[in-house]
Design a protein around this motif. Structure first.
Motif, short mmCIF file in Angstrom:
data_model
loop_
_atom_site.label_atom_id
_atom_site.label_comp_id
_atom_site.label_asym_id
_atom_site.label_seq_id
_atom_site.Cartn_x
_atom_site.Cartn_y
_atom_site.Cartn_z
N LYS A 1 -23.77 -43.46 68.01
CA LYS A 1 -22.89 -42.63 68.84
C LYS A 1 -22.78 -41.23 68.22
O LYS A 1 -22.83 -41.09 66.99
CB LYS A 1 -21.50 -43.26 68.95
CG LYS A 1 -21.50 -44.68 69.50
CD LYS A 1 -21.98 -44.70 70.94
CE LYS A 1 -21.91 -46.11 71.54
NZ LYS A 1 -22.90 -47.03 70.95
N PRO A 2 -22.63 -40.20 69.04
CA PRO A 2 -22.46 -38.85 68.49
C PRO A 2 -21.32 -38.77 67.47
O PRO A 2 -21.43 -38.05 66.47
CB PRO A 2 -22.17 -38.00 69.73
CG PRO A 2 -22.85 -38.71 70.84
CD PRO A 2 -22.68 -40.18 70.53
N THR B 1 -26.89 -41.98 71.48
CA THR B 1 -26.41 -41.90 72.86
C THR B 1 -26.04 -40.45 73.17
O THR B 1 -25.05 -39.94 72.65
CB THR B 1 -25.17 -42.79 73.05
OG1 THR B 1 -25.50 -44.13 72.71
CG2 THR B 1 -24.70 -42.75 74.50
N SER B 2 -26.82 -39.79 73.97
CA SER B 2 -26.56 -38.37 74.25
C SER B 2 -27.26 -37.96 75.54
O SER B 2 -27.91 -38.76 76.20
CB SER B 2 -27.06 -37.49 73.09
OG SER B 2 -28.47 -37.41 73.11
N HIS B 3 -27.11 -36.68 75.88
CA HIS B 3 -27.77 -36.12 77.06
C HIS B 3 -29.12 -35.51 76.72
O HIS B 3 -29.69 -34.78 77.54
CB HIS B 3 -26.87 -35.05 77.70
CG HIS B 3 -25.60 -35.59 78.28
ND1 HIS B 3 -24.48 -35.82 77.50
CD2 HIS B 3 -25.27 -35.97 79.54
CE1 HIS B 3 -23.51 -36.30 78.27
NE2 HIS B 3 -23.96 -36.40 79.51
N GLY C 1 -23.47 -34.16 73.43
CA GLY C 1 -24.20 -34.99 72.49
C GLY C 1 -23.74 -34.90 71.06
O GLY C 1 -22.55 -34.93 70.76
N ILE C 2 -24.70 -34.82 70.15
CA ILE C 2 -24.39 -34.81 68.72
C ILE C 2 -23.48 -33.65 68.35
O ILE C 2 -22.52 -33.82 67.61
CB ILE C 2 -25.70 -34.77 67.89
CG1 ILE C 2 -26.45 -36.10 68.02
CG2 ILE C 2 -25.39 -34.49 66.42
CD1 ILE C 2 -27.81 -36.11 67.35
N GLY C 3 -23.78 -32.46 68.86
CA GLY C 3 -22.95 -31.30 68.53
C GLY C 3 -21.51 -31.48 68.95
O GLY C 3 -20.58 -31.15 68.20
#
Length: 233
Positions: A202-203, A185-187, A16-18
């Motif tokens: 988006k990440p 958009t991520s998990h 995701g973001i990270g």
């Protein structure tokens, strides 16, 4: 500002973001450490990021000793730590009368106490290197919603914590910022990204914001950044 030879640490950096931030920082030439709870997720992220300037560390931000160990590993490998991005977070959503004690404690311990642990473990490095501390909060840190009592509490807390830390650390020339994304958009919350997510941030977009933030003049400090998708679905 040049990012050459800068060293960054990202918690929750496997997805995701990270992960998006890690990808952007590596592309910008930084040395990057990521952490996560699961060794399998870290190995997958290492393969996908494929960089010689990457360190992957098993760490649970709920445990201060883990974060101390992570910072020690980073300094041992790269010699210093300049940028810390406290990104690790979880979400459990239920009406307050149905929210379990376990889910409440897990969110507060991860999303809020974890942010404190990460800064506490790294603050002397940040002071020594006139670094930058960034927490990833959420628009849920200013906008409450039904079923979000625990998550809202944790993210409101992250915003308040980071803004107060900014006032404490600016005298050491340490910059402190919280980024508050909307839908990404991520998990997150066990979501599987799909074609229906096209309208979301988006990440990598958050990663680009972080890169741009780090390149600003030292005299400029955006202390709180809200980020929304241009449209809603």
């Amino acid at each position: 500002m040049s990012l050459e030879n800068k060293v960054a640490y990202i918690t929750g950096g496997t997805k995701g973001i990270g992960f998006g931030i890690a990808k952007s920082l590596i592309s910008a030439g930084l040395k990057v450490a990521i952490s996560g709870r699961k060794a399998t997720d870290l190995e997958k992220a290492k393969t996908e990021l494929a960089s010689d300037n990457l360190l992957a560390i098993v760490s649970d931000v709920r445990n201060f000793a883990d974060e101390q160990n992570a910072v020690n590993q980073i300094v041992n490998k790269f010699g210093k730590l300049d940028i810390v991005i406290a990104n690790a977070g979880i979400g459990k959503f239920a009406p307050i009368d149905q929210l379990s004690l376990e889910d409440w404690n897990d969110m507060i311990d991860t999303n809020l106490t974890g942010v404190f642990h990460t800064l506490k473990a790294s603050v002397e490095q940040l002071k020594a290197n006139k670094g930058h501390y960034i927490s990833i909060s959420s628009l849920a840190g200013t906008n409450f919603f039904a079923g979000g009592a625990g998550y809202n509490a944790s993210k409101f807390g992250v915003v308040g914590f980071t803004q107060a830390a900014m006032l404490d650390l600016r005298e050491y020339d340490v910059k402190t910022t919280t980024i508050m994304p909307g839908s990404v958009t991520s998990h997150f919350n066990d979501h599987v990204p799909n074609d229906a997510d096209g309208w979301k941030i988006k990440p990598e977009d958050i990663g680009q914001i972080v890169v741009d933030l780090l390149k600003l003049n030292p005299n400029v400090l955006p202390s709180k950044i809200e980020v929304r998708p241009t449209k809603t679905k």
